[in-house]
Design an enzyme around this catalytic site. Structure first.
Site, PDB file in Angstrom:
ATOM      1  NE  ARG A  86      -2.567   1.094   3.824  1.00 47.04           N
ATOM      2  CZ  ARG A  86      -3.214   0.901   4.539  1.00 47.04           C
ATOM      3  NH1 ARG A  86      -4.195   0.423   4.489  1.00 47.04           N
ATOM      4  NH2 ARG A  86      -2.679   0.822   5.947  1.00 47.04           N
ATOM      5  CE  LYS A 188      -2.584   4.633   7.274  1.00 48.14           C
ATOM      6  NZ  LYS A 188      -4.051   4.411   7.450  1.00 48.14           N
ATOM      7  CD  GLU A 224     -12.010   5.896   4.443  1.00 50.78           C
ATOM      8  OE1 GLU A 224     -11.677   4.909   4.992  1.00 50.78           O
ATOM      9  OE2 GLU A 224     -11.036   6.235   3.298  1.00 50.78           O
TER      10      GLU A 224
END
Ligand SMILES: *Cc1c(COP(=O)(O)O)cnc(C)c1O
Length: 344
Positions: A86, A188, A224
């Protein structure tokens, strides 16, 4: 071999989620297409050029994962390869170089081993939280990618998120957007968090745990939670979680999806969850590394409040998933192949 015992100078039962300056952190420097591994360092401070793109243009990304002490006193990581991959995806989006998966995992192990006495005792629910990060540095002022990068991992012991057991909390459906569909929501990166500080503080001030963000196009579907993914358990027992290009792909979420399907034989679905169709759910939760699962008591949507399972009690499916996942992470239950990486 077993792990070094925890230090006795920390009140392990009352740890929160706070920065702590531990003895060692990992550093590597990227320049001219190559990583220069500096390894473990004692200084918690970084000295970087004032023009560093990380400071001006948000060229930075981070990760979060934990090390767990098992009953028989080993220390282990949970799916660090997923965090490594990720981080590579986040770096691709922000034009930063990759940290190879193996280098990432080895660096995590090095930091955990060097600070092993700070991995909380088994049974307290505490863990050693690792914060890998990548920042663009060096002399610069123009808007373009940095020529040099620092990859670093620091660690801190953190307590069980729910000290007296899990408690459901309320969430506020935000009037703000977190990320755009073709933006950086799936990466992220700090920029997403900078943008979430104002909506988050408004939600906290109004007595909510965090924001729920809706899709940025029509504001009809759940995207989210501020720093966690959403899931719901339908009245007929299906595990459902939103699908969208601007959701951060949570390792916890994918792990729960797998466990719901394979360990509990549940039907699972990633799809559209409409904010005006919450009655289909018996239970709801937010999932991420920090809290594992935060049961959701209810949503405030404009002037109306929608209650899920209960204001005070945790639903049976949420509880079952939480116990299975934490059981695997602490080594009490068998893990699917490749999920656990032993450190010591
Ligand atoms: C890190 C993060 C999550 C949770 O991901 P995990 O891999 O489960 O820890 C969810 N949403 C956002 C925005 C995040 O940054």
């Amino acid at each position: 071999m077993t792990a070094k015992a925890p230090v006795t100078t920390i009140d392990w039962e009352n740890l929160g989620f706070d920065y702590m300056d531990l003895p060692y952190r990992y550093r590597a420097y990227w320049k001219d297409g190559e990583w220069y591994k500096q390894g473990l360092e004692e200084d918690a401070n970084l000295v970087i050029n004032e023009g560093s793109p990380a400071l001006h243009y948000g060229q930075q990304a981070f990760e979060g994962l934990k090390a767990y002490r098992t009953k028989d006193n080993h220390v282990q990581l949970f799916r660090p390869d997923r965090n490594a991959k990720r981080l590579q995806d986040s770096c691709d989006r922000l034009l930063m170089p990759h940290v190879p998966v193996e280098m990432f995992i080895d660096a995590c192990k090095e930091v955990v081993q060097a600070n092993e006495e700070f991995v909380p005792p088994y049974g307290t629910g505490g863990t050693l939280y690792l914060r890998p990060m990548m920042i663009g540095v060096g002399e610069n002022i123009g808007v373009h990618a940095a020529k040099e990068y620092i990859f670093s991992i620091f660690a801190m012991p953190v307590g069980n998120y729910f000290k007296g057991g899990m408690v459901p909390t309320k969430f506020l459906v935000s009037e703000y957007d977190r990320a755009a569909h073709r933006g950086t929501g799936a990466s992220k990166v700090g920029g997403n968090y900078a943008a979430s500080l104002l909506p988050g503080s408004k939600a906290h001030a109004a007595g909510f745990s965090d924001c729920i963000y809706l899709d940025p196009v029509n504001h009809e579907k759940i995207e989210e939670v501020g720093s966690a993914n959403f899931f719901g358990i339908t009245k007929d027992g299906k595990f459902v979680t939103p699908k969208s290009p601007s959701i951060l792909p949570s390792v916890t979420k994918y792990s729960l999806l797998y466990l719901a399907e394979h360990n509990f034989g549940m039907e699972v679905e990633q799809g559209d969850i409409y904010i005006n169709d919450l009655d289909r759910f018996a239970e709801a939760g937010a999932c991420g590394t920090a809290a594992v699962i935060s049961p959701i008591a209810g949503f405030q949507v404009g002037d109306t409040y929608h209650e899920f399972y209960s204001e005070t009690e945790v639903g049976p499916v949420t509880k079952k998933l939480y116990e299975e996942l934490t059981g695997i992470q602490f080594g009490d239950r068998p893990a699917p192949e490749g999920w656990i990486v032993r450190v010591d």
